[in-house]
Scaffold this active site. Structure first.
Site, mmCIF file in Angstrom:
data_model
loop_
_atom_site.group_PDB
_atom_site.id
_atom_site.type_symbol
_atom_site.label_atom_id
_atom_site.label_comp_id
_atom_site.label_asym_id
_atom_site.label_seq_id
_atom_site.Cartn_x
_atom_site.Cartn_y
_atom_site.Cartn_z
ATOM 1 N N ARG A 95 0.822 -1.209 0.000
ATOM 2 C CA ARG A 95 0.000 0.000 0.000
ATOM 3 C C ARG A 95 0.858 1.262 0.000
ATOM 4 N NH1 ARG A 95 -0.203 -4.751 1.079
ATOM 5 N NH2 ARG A 95 0.342 -4.396 3.243
ATOM 6 N N CYS A 137 -4.906 -3.898 8.364
ATOM 7 C CA CYS A 137 -3.808 -3.135 7.752
ATOM 8 C C CYS A 137 -4.262 -1.686 7.782
ATOM 9 C CB CYS A 137 -3.553 -3.577 6.322
ATOM 10 S SG CYS A 137 -2.455 -2.451 5.416
ATOM 11 N N THR A 184 3.138 3.946 8.932
ATOM 12 C CA THR A 184 3.919 3.839 7.697
ATOM 13 C C THR A 184 4.096 5.200 7.036
ATOM 14 O OG1 THR A 184 1.965 3.483 6.311
ATOM 15 C CG2 THR A 184 3.018 1.514 7.253
ATOM 16 N N LYS A 202 8.077 -7.318 9.341
ATOM 17 C CA LYS A 202 7.697 -7.963 8.076
ATOM 18 C C LYS A 202 8.771 -8.936 7.590
ATOM 19 C CE LYS A 202 4.433 -4.609 6.039
ATOM 20 N NZ LYS A 202 3.309 -5.530 5.807
ATOM 21 N N CYS A 241 0.322 1.045 12.880
ATOM 22 C CA CYS A 241 0.608 0.057 11.843
ATOM 23 C C CYS A 241 0.469 -1.300 12.515
ATOM 24 C CB CYS A 241 2.019 0.233 11.280
ATOM 25 S SG CYS A 241 2.501 -1.111 10.154
ATOM 26 N N THR A 291 -2.703 1.175 6.712
ATOM 27 C CA THR A 291 -2.468 1.968 5.516
ATOM 28 C C THR A 291 -3.528 1.703 4.453
ATOM 29 O OG1 THR A 291 -0.101 1.830 6.015
ATOM 30 C CG2 THR A 291 -0.708 2.671 3.850
#
Length: 238
Positions: A47, A82, A124, A164, A193, A84
């Site tokens: 994203r 999520c 983010t 991640k 996030c 974002t």
């Protein structure tokens, strides 16, 4: 009522979201937990890269496709673990005829109810650039503080380079980010996030934080008429 989940953004955050739903539900047996349909689709394009025009791969199209599939399967509400992705909430809502729980609106409401005036945002680059939290919190009279450029780089490293990537979290960087936001006046810091939610899960981070994914889990339980354990009424860490 059935909760639909557009997941895989990222996969570990989705797994933790399911865990939170189960942990936060006041249930005495299996049948008292929420029924959920989870579509875990890690191939959805990043994203932030799309928002910052680092990639032309559009994440909206596959999210709409999955949302439409969940709609046909009879879900009552949709959660997207999520944050974002909520930059595209309007576009998604235009094509998906099931309520999509808005994690940022829910977080703003929680902070407003608790009388918080100044909030630090750890999120983010995409969420920061689109002012996702800043605009929503301003709409309820809350001021926001974002990290400086170098410190925002630390947030990005924590999200992409640590969580991640499945690597150990650099808690020194987390501490630097938190210290800067506090020194600049933040009463509460939003873990904005879902990868940062995993840091709260695995490490002791102290008081004055709110995990936006916990907010999403709470809203999901209540929107599907589940019962919430009383200890999750207040989600600001003490």
């Amino acid at each position: 009522m059935i909760l639909g989940v557009i997941g895989g953004l990222g996969p570990m955050a989705t797994a933790y979201f399911l865990e939170l739903i189960i942990k936060m539900t006041d249930a005495n047996c299996d049948s008292e937990h929420l029924e959920m349909i989870i579509h875990n689709c890690p191939s959805i394009p990043d994203r932030t890269n799309f928002i910052l025009e680092k990639s032309k791969e559009n994440p909206i199209t596959p999210m709409i496709r999955i949302g439409n599939q969940l709609e046909k399967q009879g879900v009552s509400a949709i959660a997207i673990p999520c944050i974002t992705a909520h930059c595209f909430h309007k576009e998604l809502a235009n094509f998906i005829n099931v309520p999509i729980i808005h994690i940022v609106k829910e977080t703003a409401s929680l902070l407003k109810e608790n009388g918080v005036k100044i909030v630090g945002i750890a999120a983010t680059d995409g969420a920061i650039a689109t002012k996702l939290f800043q605009n929503e919190l301003a709409s309820v009279g809350i001021d926001t503080i974002i990290p400086k450029k170098k410190t925002q780089g630390y947030v990005t490293d924590l999200i992409y380079g640590n969580v991640k990537a499945g690597k150990p979290v650099d808690m020194n960087k987390f501490s630097v980010v938190s210290k800067e936001l506090r020194q600049n006046g933040s009463e509460v810091i939003v873990l904005g996030c879902t990868e940062l939610s995993l840091i709260k899960r695995d490490y002791t981070i102290g008081s004055g934080y709110v995990d936006a994914m916990e907010v999403l889990a709470k809203a999901s339980i209540l929107s599907c008429q589940g019962l919430l354990k009383s200890q999750y009424n207040d989600l600001i860490t003490k």
